[in-house]
Scaffold this motif. Structure first.
Motif, PDB file in Angstrom:
ATOM      1  N   ILE A 135       1.241  11.672  -1.986  1.00 31.83           N
ATOM      2  CA  ILE A 135       2.094  10.167  -1.837  1.00 31.83           C
ATOM      3  C   ILE A 135       1.303   9.009  -2.424  1.00 31.83           C
ATOM      4  CG2 ILE A 135       2.669   8.592  -0.041  1.00 31.83           C
ATOM      5  CD1 ILE A 135       3.279  11.079   1.724  1.00 31.83           C
ATOM      6  N   ALA A 136       0.046   8.939  -2.295  1.00 33.23           N
ATOM      7  CA  ALA A 136      -0.856   7.974  -2.813  1.00 33.23           C
ATOM      8  C   ALA A 136      -0.687   7.727  -4.448  1.00 33.23           C
ATOM      9  CB  ALA A 136      -2.279   8.190  -2.317  1.00 33.23           C
ATOM     10  N   LEU A 137      -0.937   8.976  -5.129  1.00 33.75           N
ATOM     11  CA  LEU A 137      -0.673   8.957  -6.382  1.00 33.75           C
ATOM     12  C   LEU A 137       0.718   8.632  -7.130  1.00 33.75           C
ATOM     13  CD1 LEU A 137      -2.496  12.275  -7.663  1.00 33.75           C
ATOM     14  CD2 LEU A 137      -3.256   9.937  -7.678  1.00 33.75           C
ATOM     15  N   MET A 176      -3.296  -0.483  -1.062  1.00 29.75           N
ATOM     16  CA  MET A 176      -2.577   0.232  -0.216  1.00 29.75           C
ATOM     17  C   MET A 176      -2.240   1.804  -0.695  1.00 29.75           C
ATOM     18  SD  MET A 176      -0.355  -0.901   2.067  1.00 29.75           S
ATOM     19  CE  MET A 176       0.446  -2.585   1.834  1.00 29.75           C
ATOM     20  N   ALA A 177      -2.350   1.921  -1.837  1.00 28.92           N
ATOM     21  CA  ALA A 177      -2.629   3.535  -2.310  1.00 28.92           C
ATOM     22  C   ALA A 177      -3.700   4.089  -1.639  1.00 28.92           C
ATOM     23  CB  ALA A 177      -2.591   3.452  -3.944  1.00 28.92           C
ATOM     24  N   GLY A 178      -4.898   3.479  -1.703  1.00 23.66           N
ATOM     25  CA  GLY A 178      -5.871   3.957  -0.891  1.00 23.66           C
ATOM     26  C   GLY A 178      -5.730   4.254   0.544  1.00 23.66           C
ATOM     27  N   CYS A 179      -5.184   3.576   1.240  1.00 21.73           N
ATOM     28  CA  CYS A 179      -4.752   3.535   2.551  1.00 21.73           C
ATOM     29  C   CYS A 179      -3.823   5.068   2.852  1.00 21.73           C
ATOM     30  CB  CYS A 179      -4.031   2.375   3.147  1.00 21.73           C
ATOM     31  SG  CYS A 179      -5.099   0.936   3.336  1.00 21.73           S
ATOM     32  N   GLU A 180      -2.884   5.191   1.683  1.00 19.76           N
ATOM     33  CA  GLU A 180      -2.015   6.317   2.064  1.00 19.76           C
ATOM     34  C   GLU A 180      -2.819   7.723   2.087  1.00 19.76           C
ATOM     35  OE1 GLU A 180       0.687   6.556   2.722  1.00 19.76           O
ATOM     36  OE2 GLU A 180       2.019   5.252   1.713  1.00 19.76           O
ATOM     37  N   LEU A 181      -4.078   7.673   1.202  1.00 19.25           N
ATOM     38  CA  LEU A 181      -4.665   8.894   1.189  1.00 19.25           C
ATOM     39  C   LEU A 181      -5.449   9.071   2.784  1.00 19.25           C
ATOM     40  CD1 LEU A 181      -7.273   8.261  -1.757  1.00 19.25           C
ATOM     41  CD2 LEU A 181      -5.110   9.637  -1.649  1.00 19.25           C
ATOM     42  N   LEU A 182      -5.477   8.245   3.483  1.00 17.45           N
ATOM     43  CA  LEU A 182      -6.148   8.427   5.005  1.00 17.45           C
ATOM     44  C   LEU A 182      -5.002   8.226   6.059  1.00 17.45           C
ATOM     45  CD1 LEU A 182      -9.589   6.682   4.695  1.00 17.45           C
ATOM     46  CD2 LEU A 182      -8.864   8.958   4.334  1.00 17.45           C
ATOM     47  N   ARG A 183      -3.625   8.382   5.689  1.00 19.31           N
ATOM     48  CA  ARG A 183      -2.757   8.016   6.487  1.00 19.31           C
ATOM     49  C   ARG A 183      -2.474   8.955   7.772  1.00 19.31           C
ATOM     50  NH1 ARG A 183       1.846  11.140   5.455  1.00 19.31           N
ATOM     51  NH2 ARG A 183       3.507   9.751   5.992  1.00 19.31           N
ATOM     52  N   ARG A 184      -3.008  10.185   7.617  1.00 15.33           N
ATOM     53  CA  ARG A 184      -3.139  11.162   8.731  1.00 15.33           C
ATOM     54  C   ARG A 184      -4.301  11.332   9.367  1.00 15.33           C
ATOM     55  NH1 ARG A 184       0.806  15.655   7.596  1.00 15.33           N
ATOM     56  NH2 ARG A 184       1.844  15.174   5.492  1.00 15.33           N
ATOM     57  N   VAL A 185      -5.340  11.080   8.800  1.00 14.36           N
ATOM     58  CA  VAL A 185      -6.732  11.176   9.542  1.00 14.36           C
ATOM     59  C   VAL A 185      -7.405   9.955  10.113  1.00 14.36           C
ATOM     60  CG1 VAL A 185      -7.563  13.194   7.993  1.00 14.36           C
ATOM     61  CG2 VAL A 185      -7.944  10.743   7.120  1.00 14.36           C
ATOM     62  N   ARG A 186      -6.842   8.823   9.505  1.00 14.92           N
ATOM     63  CA  ARG A 186      -7.356   7.505  10.240  1.00 14.92           C
ATOM     64  C   ARG A 186      -6.214   6.597  10.171  1.00 14.92           C
ATOM     65  NH1 ARG A 186     -11.337   9.892  11.236  1.00 14.92           N
ATOM     66  NH2 ARG A 186     -13.456   9.360  11.011  1.00 14.92           N
ATOM     67  N   VAL A 198      -5.931   2.554   8.775  1.00 13.02           N
ATOM     68  CA  VAL A 198      -5.175   2.306   7.473  1.00 13.02           C
ATOM     69  C   VAL A 198      -4.160   1.226   7.789  1.00 13.02           C
ATOM     70  CG1 VAL A 198      -5.904   4.151   6.378  1.00 13.02           C
ATOM     71  CG2 VAL A 198      -3.887   4.335   7.753  1.00 13.02           C
ATOM     72  N   LEU A 199      -3.685   1.330   9.005  1.00  8.24           N
ATOM     73  CA  LEU A 199      -2.527   0.499   9.136  1.00  8.24           C
ATOM     74  C   LEU A 199      -2.995  -1.193   9.237  1.00  8.24           C
ATOM     75  CD1 LEU A 199       0.386  -0.118  10.301  1.00  8.24           C
ATOM     76  CD2 LEU A 199      -0.160   0.011  12.605  1.00  8.24           C
ATOM     77  N   LEU A 200      -4.244  -1.494   9.896  1.00 10.17           N
ATOM     78  CA  LEU A 200      -4.723  -2.603   9.799  1.00 10.17           C
ATOM     79  C   LEU A 200      -5.370  -3.110   8.329  1.00 10.17           C
ATOM     80  CD1 LEU A 200      -6.935  -2.349  13.003  1.00 10.17           C
ATOM     81  CD2 LEU A 200      -5.040  -3.407  12.872  1.00 10.17           C
ATOM     82  N   VAL A 201      -5.830  -2.101   7.747  1.00  9.64           N
ATOM     83  CA  VAL A 201      -6.059  -2.452   6.286  1.00  9.64           C
ATOM     84  C   VAL A 201      -4.869  -3.088   5.402  1.00  9.64           C
ATOM     85  CG1 VAL A 201      -7.136  -1.833   4.254  1.00  9.64           C
ATOM     86  CG2 VAL A 201      -8.147  -1.526   6.445  1.00  9.64           C
ATOM     87  N   GLY A 202      -3.666  -2.027   5.591  1.00 12.52           N
ATOM     88  CA  GLY A 202      -2.503  -2.193   4.868  1.00 12.52           C
ATOM     89  C   GLY A 202      -1.873  -3.431   5.330  1.00 12.52           C
ATOM     90  N   THR A 203      -2.136  -3.923   6.815  1.00 10.26           N
ATOM     91  CA  THR A 203      -1.377  -5.178   7.035  1.00 10.26           C
ATOM     92  C   THR A 203      -1.935  -6.430   6.370  1.00 10.26           C
ATOM     93  OG1 THR A 203      -0.956  -4.373   9.366  1.00 10.26           O
ATOM     94  CG2 THR A 203      -0.930  -6.776   8.986  1.00 10.26           C
ATOM     95  N   VAL A 204      -3.566  -6.328   6.150  1.00  8.87           N
ATOM     96  CA  VAL A 204      -3.809  -7.194   5.114  1.00  8.87           C
ATOM     97  C   VAL A 204      -3.724  -7.289   3.916  1.00  8.87           C
ATOM     98  CG1 VAL A 204      -6.438  -8.198   4.571  1.00  8.87           C
ATOM     99  CG2 VAL A 204      -6.192  -7.418   6.753  1.00  8.87           C
ATOM    100  N   ALA A 205      -3.543  -6.012   3.196  1.00  8.33           N
ATOM    101  CA  ALA A 205      -3.081  -5.878   1.982  1.00  8.33           C
ATOM    102  C   ALA A 205      -1.638  -6.462   1.569  1.00  8.33           C
ATOM    103  CB  ALA A 205      -3.241  -4.459   1.631  1.00  8.33           C
ATOM    104  N   LEU A 206      -0.951  -6.237   2.703  1.00 16.58           N
ATOM    105  CA  LEU A 206       0.635  -6.894   2.580  1.00 16.58           C
ATOM    106  C   LEU A 206       0.666  -8.035   2.660  1.00 16.58           C
ATOM    107  CD1 LEU A 206       3.596  -6.045   2.492  1.00 16.58           C
ATOM    108  CD2 LEU A 206       3.667  -6.173   4.768  1.00 16.58           C
ATOM    109  N   ALA A 207      -0.497  -8.744   3.593  1.00 15.45           N
ATOM    110  CA  ALA A 207      -0.546 -10.238   3.583  1.00 15.45           C
ATOM    111  C   ALA A 207      -1.010 -10.858   2.341  1.00 15.45           C
ATOM    112  CB  ALA A 207      -1.328 -10.444   4.768  1.00 15.45           C
TER     113      ALA A 207
END
Length: 399
Positions: free
Chosen positions: A15-17, A56-66, A70-79
Motif C-alpha cells: 500500500i505504501a509503495l 504519509m507513505a511512511g505512515c502507511e508502513l506502520l498502519r497495523r502495528v502503530r 501514524v494517525l497523529l503523524v498523518g494528521t500533521v502531514a495532511l495539515a
C-alpha cells in the motif's frame, strides 16, 4: 540499548509503495488539488508537495502495528499538504490511516475515533457556513466527512463484523471441545460398564472352574474327580454362553443380535442354587416388592460378585444373603466366614476388580457401599466378611 522498530506487514508495504508511486506520478504530470494563486497555498511550487506525500507513505508502513501514532503523524502531514498545491494521493492515504486506526487500534480508540471524526465534520459544516453565509460552505463539511467520518465508520463496521466472526469461531471451538470431552467421558463410562458386566458375568464361572479343577488335580478319588470335572464342564458351558451373549451386544454383525435381558432379583434363587452346586453353604433371605430395573440389576450383581468372592476367599461356613426393602432404599447384606487358622489363602486368584465394580454400581445410584471384616475373632481367629450396600429407590420409578 537500541529500540527495534516493528516489522511492517507485507500488505502495508504494498500500500505504501503504491501510494508513493501514484503520488509521484501525479506530481510528475503536474496534477495538484489547488493552484498556486489560492490564498491558502503558503508553499508555492511543486516540490513542497512531496514532503507530506513521503511522510504519509511512511505512515502507511506502520498502519497495523502503530495505528494511533501514524494517525497523529498523518494528521500533521495532511495539515501541511493543505498549505501546498496538494496531492490527491496524500488525502486518499490519510483516509486509509483513519480506517486502519479504527480497525487495528485498541478498542477504546476504535470507539472514540468515529465520534471525533463526526464532531470534526459537524464543526467543518457549521463554522464556515456561519462565517461566510453562503450555501457552498456546506461542501467543506461534506469533504471533511468524506475524508474523516466515512473511513472511520467503515472501519468500525468491518471491526464489528470481524469481532463477531472471531467470537463465532471461538464458540465453535468451545462447542467442539465440549463435544470431545463428552465423547471421551461417554467412552470411558461405556468401557467401565463393559468391564463390570464382563467381570460379573464370567468371573463366577471361571472361579468355580479354577477351584474344582484344582480339586480334581489334587485328589486321587476317581468319583470326586469326576464330580469336579462335571462342575468344571457346567461352568465352562455357562461362561461360554455368557461370553457369546456379551459379544452379540458389542458386534453389530454378530448373528446373536437379540438383546440380553437385564438380571433381576427374581433370578437370585437360581444364582444361589448355582453357588450351592459349587460348594457354598448359602442361605437366602429376600423380601422385596417391585423395584426399579437399575436397582434390581445392581443388587443382583452385588450378590453375584459377593458369592464369587466367597467361593474364592471364604472359610468353611455359612454364607448369608439378605435383602430388605425399606421405604426409600433397598439394603443388601452378604456375610461369609473370613480368615482364621483354617484359612490357607484364596482358592482362586483375584484382582480386586470385583469390589471396585460393586462400588461403582452403588455410586451410580448415589447409594452407600461398605465391604470388609467385622466383629470379634472367634476361637480360630476368624472374622465375618460383610458386604453392605444401600441402594436408594427414587419415588415414581417403581412399577
Amino acid at each position: 540499548m537500541a529500540v527495534r522498530l516493528p516489522r511492517p506487514h507485507r500488505d502495508d508495504v504494498r500500500i505504501a509503495l503504491a501510494g508513493l508511486l501514484g503520488g509521484l506520478l501525479l506530481w510528475a504530470i503536474g496534477l495538484g488539488t489547488r493552484p498556486d494563486d489560492e490564498p491558502i497555498v503558503l508553499w508555492a511550487g511543486s516540490w513542497p508537495v512531496l514532503l507530506p506525500l513521503c511522510v504519509m507513505a511512511g505512515c502507511e508502513l506502520l498502519r497495523r502495528v502503530r495505528p494511533r501514532t501514524v494517525l497523529l503523524v498523518g494528521t500533521v502531514a495532511l495539515a501541511c499538504d493543505t498549505v501546498t498545491q496538494g496531492s490527491l494521493v496524500t488525502v486518499v492515504m490519510f483516509t486509509d490511516l483513519v480506517y486502519a486506526s479504527v480497525l487495528y487500534g485498541p478498542p477504546a480508540s476504535a470507539r472514540r475515533i468515529p465520534w471525533i471524526m463526526g464532531l470534526l465534520s459537524v464543526i467543518g459544516t457549521v463554522v464556515p457556513t456561519a462565517v461566510w453565509r453562503v450555501p457552498e460552505a456546506v461542501l467543506i463539511g461534506v469533504i471533511i466527512g468524506l475524508v474523516t467520518l466515512a473511513p472511520a465508520a467503515t472501519g468500525w463496521i468491518v471491526r464489528n463484523h470481524r469481532d463477531a466472526a472471531e467470537a463465532a469461531r471461538l464458540r465453535a471451538q468451545q462447542t467442539a471441545l465440549l463435544a470431545e470431552m463428552d465423547r471421551s467421558q461417554a467412552v470411558s463410562a461405556e468401557r467401565a460398564r463393559m468391564a463390570r458386566e464382563l467381570h460379573d458375568m464370567v468371573a463366577n464361572h471361571l472361579s468355580a472352574i479354577a477351584i474344582h479343577s484344582t480339586a480334581a488335580l489334587s485328589l486321587d478319588d476317581p468319583d470326586t474327580s469326576k464330580e469336579a470335572l462335571g462342575v468344571v464342564r457346567e461352568n465352562s458351558v455357562a461362561g461360554l454362553a455368557e461370553m457369546r451373549r456379551l459379544i452379540g451386544i458389542l458386534r453389530d454383525s454378530s448373528g446373536d443380535t437379540e438383546p440380553v435381558a437385564a438380571p433381576t432379583l427374581g433370578g437370585l434363587g437360581a444364582l444361589v442354587d448355582h453357588a450351592r452346586a459349587n460348594g457354598l453353604d448359602v442361605h437366602l433371605d429376600c423380601t422385596h416388592t417391585s423395584l426399579p430395573a437399575p436397582v434390581e440389576m445392581a443388587a443382583y450383581r452385588i450378590v453375584q460378585e459377593s458369592l464369587t468372592n466367597a467361593l474364592k476367599h471364604a472359610s468353611p461356613g455359612r454364607v448369608t444373603v439378605a435383602l430388605v426393602q425399606r421405604e426409600h432404599a433397598l439394603d443388601v447384606r452378604v456375610t461369609s466366614p473370613f480368615g482364621g487358622a483354617r484359612d490357607s489363602g484364596p482358592r482362586a486368584p483375584g484382582s480386586g476388580a470385583g469390589l471396585v465394580g460393586m462400588s461403582e454400581r452403588v455410586a451410580l445410584l448415589h447409594g452407600t457401599f461398605e465391604a470388609g471384616p467385622e466383629g470379634p475373632e472367634d476361637l480360630e481367629g476368624g472374622k465375618i466378611w460383610t458386604v453392605r450396600a444401600t441402594l436408594p429407590i427414587t419415588e415414581g420409578e417403581t412399577e
